[in-house]
Design a protein around this motif. Structure first.
Motif, short mmCIF file in Angstrom:
data_model
loop_
_atom_site.label_atom_id
_atom_site.label_comp_id
_atom_site.label_asym_id
_atom_site.label_seq_id
_atom_site.Cartn_x
_atom_site.Cartn_y
_atom_site.Cartn_z
N GLY A 1 0.81 -1.21 0.00
CA GLY A 1 0.00 0.00 0.00
C GLY A 1 0.85 1.26 0.00
O GLY A 1 0.52 2.24 -0.67
N LEU A 2 1.95 1.23 0.75
CA LEU A 2 2.86 2.38 0.73
C LEU A 2 3.43 2.59 -0.67
O LEU A 2 3.48 3.72 -1.16
CB LEU A 2 4.02 2.15 1.72
N HIS A 3 3.83 1.52 -1.29
CA HIS A 3 4.39 1.61 -2.64
C HIS A 3 3.38 2.16 -3.62
O HIS A 3 3.71 2.96 -4.52
CB HIS A 3 4.87 0.23 -3.10
N VAL B 1 -4.15 -3.86 14.45
CA VAL B 1 -4.91 -2.70 13.97
C VAL B 1 -4.30 -1.41 14.51
O VAL B 1 -4.21 -0.41 13.80
CB VAL B 1 -6.40 -2.83 14.36
N ALA B 2 -3.89 -1.43 15.77
CA ALA B 2 -3.30 -0.22 16.36
C ALA B 2 -2.03 0.19 15.62
O ALA B 2 -1.80 1.38 15.36
CB ALA B 2 -3.00 -0.46 17.84
N ALA C 1 -0.40 4.77 9.62
CA ALA C 1 -1.16 5.56 8.65
C ALA C 1 -1.40 6.98 9.17
O ALA C 1 -1.31 7.95 8.41
CB ALA C 1 -2.50 4.88 8.35
N GLN C 2 -1.67 7.09 10.46
CA GLN C 2 -1.94 8.41 11.05
C GLN C 2 -0.69 9.28 11.00
O GLN C 2 -0.76 10.47 10.68
CB GLN C 2 -2.41 8.25 12.49
N ASP C 3 0.46 8.69 11.31
CA ASP C 3 1.71 9.45 11.26
C ASP C 3 1.96 9.98 9.85
O ASP C 3 2.34 11.14 9.65
CB ASP C 3 2.89 8.57 11.69
N ASN C 4 1.77 9.11 8.86
CA ASN C 4 1.99 9.52 7.47
C ASN C 4 1.01 10.62 7.07
O ASN C 4 1.40 11.64 6.49
CB ASN C 4 1.83 8.33 6.53
N ALA C 5 -0.26 10.41 7.39
CA ALA C 5 -1.29 11.39 6.99
C ALA C 5 -1.07 12.73 7.66
O ALA C 5 -1.25 13.78 7.04
CB ALA C 5 -2.67 10.84 7.32
N GLY D 1 -2.01 6.45 4.55
CA GLY D 1 -1.66 7.82 4.88
C GLY D 1 -0.66 8.44 3.93
O GLY D 1 -0.39 9.64 3.99
N LEU D 2 -0.08 7.63 3.03
CA LEU D 2 0.98 8.12 2.16
C LEU D 2 0.41 8.51 0.78
O LEU D 2 0.76 7.92 -0.24
CB LEU D 2 2.08 7.07 2.00
N ASN D 3 -0.47 9.47 0.80
CA ASN D 3 -1.06 9.97 -0.44
C ASN D 3 -1.24 11.47 -0.29
O ASN D 3 -1.95 11.92 0.62
CB ASN D 3 -2.40 9.28 -0.72
N ASP D 4 -0.58 12.23 -1.17
CA ASP D 4 -0.61 13.69 -1.01
C ASP D 4 -1.49 14.39 -2.03
O ASP D 4 -1.30 15.57 -2.32
CB ASP D 4 0.80 14.27 -1.05
N HIS D 5 -2.49 13.66 -2.55
CA HIS D 5 -3.47 14.33 -3.40
C HIS D 5 -4.14 15.44 -2.57
O HIS D 5 -4.48 15.22 -1.40
CB HIS D 5 -4.52 13.33 -3.88
#
Length: 215
Positions: free
Chosen positions: A100-102, A167-168, A174-178, A109-113
């Motif tokens: 998913g990161l790739h 899940v945590a 994801a939260q850190d990335n977002a 969270g790694l999407n900067d749209h």
């Protein structure tokens, strides 16, 4: 009209179009004016439907936003169920997240749209949306625990404890990335750090957190 050749019938297609129109109108208004400043009546008017119709598709105002993540609530459970023979549940989840990161999947969270960034900030700024996301997280834990019980013959308590941890970790990464991307960092700039953090996090899970204690 019923479905033909696996395709939805006319009635179903009309429902899908109405659902999409309401969702699009809501997101547009929320991003322009703020989630708390827009009423359900305004969304209904913009989508050209009645409030009754809107609530038939979206029982709560928060659902107008969170429904876009609905398929992801059981995503980890599906990954565990569909894993190749010989692959452990945790390995399957790890590989899925790294993939998913790739692919810049927004759920990592790694999407900067621009719209993805704005939606994330909107959720953080609305306490009721944050609370709704907590319910989403709890649903993901329940679904994953059941998948672990059914596919890995995991005892109920062990499955619940494992699901909460997995899940945590997924959520925190994801939260850190977002958070980083929501306030200006690019996905490309964050990519190496996101990958390193994910590898570290899943190593901790796989080793039972033994790395927290000096050897």
């Amino acid at each position: 009209m019923s479905a033909v050749d696996g395709k939805p019938g006319l009635r179903e297609r009309k429902k899908q179009r109405t659902h999409a129109a309401i969702s699009d109108a809501a997101i547009t208004l929320f991003l322009e004016h703020g989630f708390n400043q827009v009423t359900v009546a305004q969304v209904a008017e913009a989508a050209e439907v009645s409030k009754r119709t809107l609530f038939a598709y979206f029982p709560a105002k928060e659902d107008l936003v969170v429904h876009r993540l609905a398929d992801h609530e059981t995503e980890l459970a599906r990954v565990v169920r569909a894993r190749p023979q010989g692959t452990t549940p945790l390995r399957a989840v790890r590989e899925h997240f790294l993939r998913g990161l790739h692919d810049r999947d927004p759920i990592t969270g790694l999407n900067d749209h621009p719209q993805v960034r704005r939606v994330h900030r909107m959720i953080l700024d609305a306490p009721t949306l944050v609370a709704r996301m907590d319910r989403f997280k709890a649903g993901a834990e329940r679904a994953l625990a059941q998948a672990l019980q059914e596919t890995a013959d995991t005892p109920e308590l062990t499955a619940r404890l494992a699901a909460v941890q997995i899940v945590a970790v997924h959520w925190a990464l994801a939260q850190d990335n977002a958070d980083r991307l929501a306030y200006g960092e690019s996905a490309d700039g964050r990519s190496a750090g996101a990958l390193a953090d994910a590898e570290h996090a899943f190593d901790l899970l796989e080793n039972g957190l033994r790395q927290l204690t000096p050897q």
